[in-house]
Write a protein that holds these residues in place. Structure first.
Motif, PDB file in Angstrom:
ATOM      1  N   HIS A 136      52.491  37.011 -25.090  1.00 34.35           N
ATOM      2  CA  HIS A 136      51.408  36.213 -24.503  1.00 34.35           C
ATOM      3  C   HIS A 136      51.831  34.761 -24.368  1.00 34.35           C
ATOM      4  N   GLU A 137      52.477  34.233 -25.364  1.00 38.58           N
ATOM      5  CA  GLU A 137      52.956  32.848 -25.315  1.00 38.58           C
ATOM      6  C   GLU A 137      54.010  32.673 -24.217  1.00 38.58           C
ATOM      7  N   ALA A 138      54.914  33.623 -24.085  1.00 39.19           N
ATOM      8  CA  ALA A 138      55.934  33.546 -23.037  1.00 39.19           C
ATOM      9  C   ALA A 138      55.293  33.614 -21.650  1.00 39.19           C
ATOM     10  N   ALA A 139      54.286  34.458 -21.488  1.00 42.81           N
ATOM     11  CA  ALA A 139      53.597  34.550 -20.197  1.00 42.81           C
ATOM     12  C   ALA A 139      52.864  33.251 -19.890  1.00 42.81           C
ATOM     13  N   ARG A 140      52.263  32.634 -20.892  1.00 39.63           N
ATOM     14  CA  ARG A 140      51.575  31.360 -20.683  1.00 39.63           C
ATOM     15  C   ARG A 140      52.554  30.277 -20.254  1.00 39.63           C
ATOM     16  N   ARG A 141      53.732  30.227 -20.911  1.00 38.30           N
ATOM     17  CA  ARG A 141      54.740  29.227 -20.547  1.00 38.30           C
ATOM     18  C   ARG A 141      55.262  29.461 -19.130  1.00 38.30           C
ATOM     19  N   LEU A 142      55.492  30.715 -18.773  1.00 37.59           N
ATOM     20  CA  LEU A 142      55.955  31.020 -17.418  1.00 37.59           C
ATOM     21  C   LEU A 142      54.899  30.643 -16.379  1.00 37.59           C
ATOM     22  N   ASP A 143      53.643  30.861 -16.696  1.00 43.83           N
ATOM     23  CA  ASP A 143      52.572  30.470 -15.777  1.00 43.83           C
ATOM     24  C   ASP A 143      52.536  28.957 -15.610  1.00 43.83           C
TER      25      ASP A 143
END
Length: 93
Positions: free
Chosen positions: A47-54
């Protein structure tokens, strides 16, 4: 003698063995269906990686909009082939 032995064996199997077997696998299925702490940590990391990519994608879109406000229109499907878009921008193939 054999007529007495069959009910003595069959009745405990039906009333003790079968319920024990069913309850045993029900508890196994319930414990297997829950997330472990490792699974929860992995989900949090994803979830954290997806937030950073977004966030990165939003930054790239803002930069591209500043440099070329019509970039979204150029990327729409059906607006011509890739080579036509490149030639329209003056790039070489």
């Amino acid at each position: 003698m054999e007529d007495v032995l069959v009910p003595i064996v069959v009745i405990p199997i039906i009333f003790i063995g079968l319920p024990w077997l069913i309850f045993h696998y029900v508890t196994k299925w319930k414990t297997a269906a829950t997330l472990t702490s490792g699974d929860e940590k992995l989900l949090d990391d994803l979830h954290e990686a997806a937030r950073r990519l977004d966030d990165r994608l939003c930054t790239i879109e803002r930069i591209m909009t500043v440099e070329n406000p019509n970039w979204r229109q150029q990327c729409l499907p059906g607006r011509g082939s890739e080579s036509e878009r490149l030639l329209a921008r003056g790039e070489r193939l």
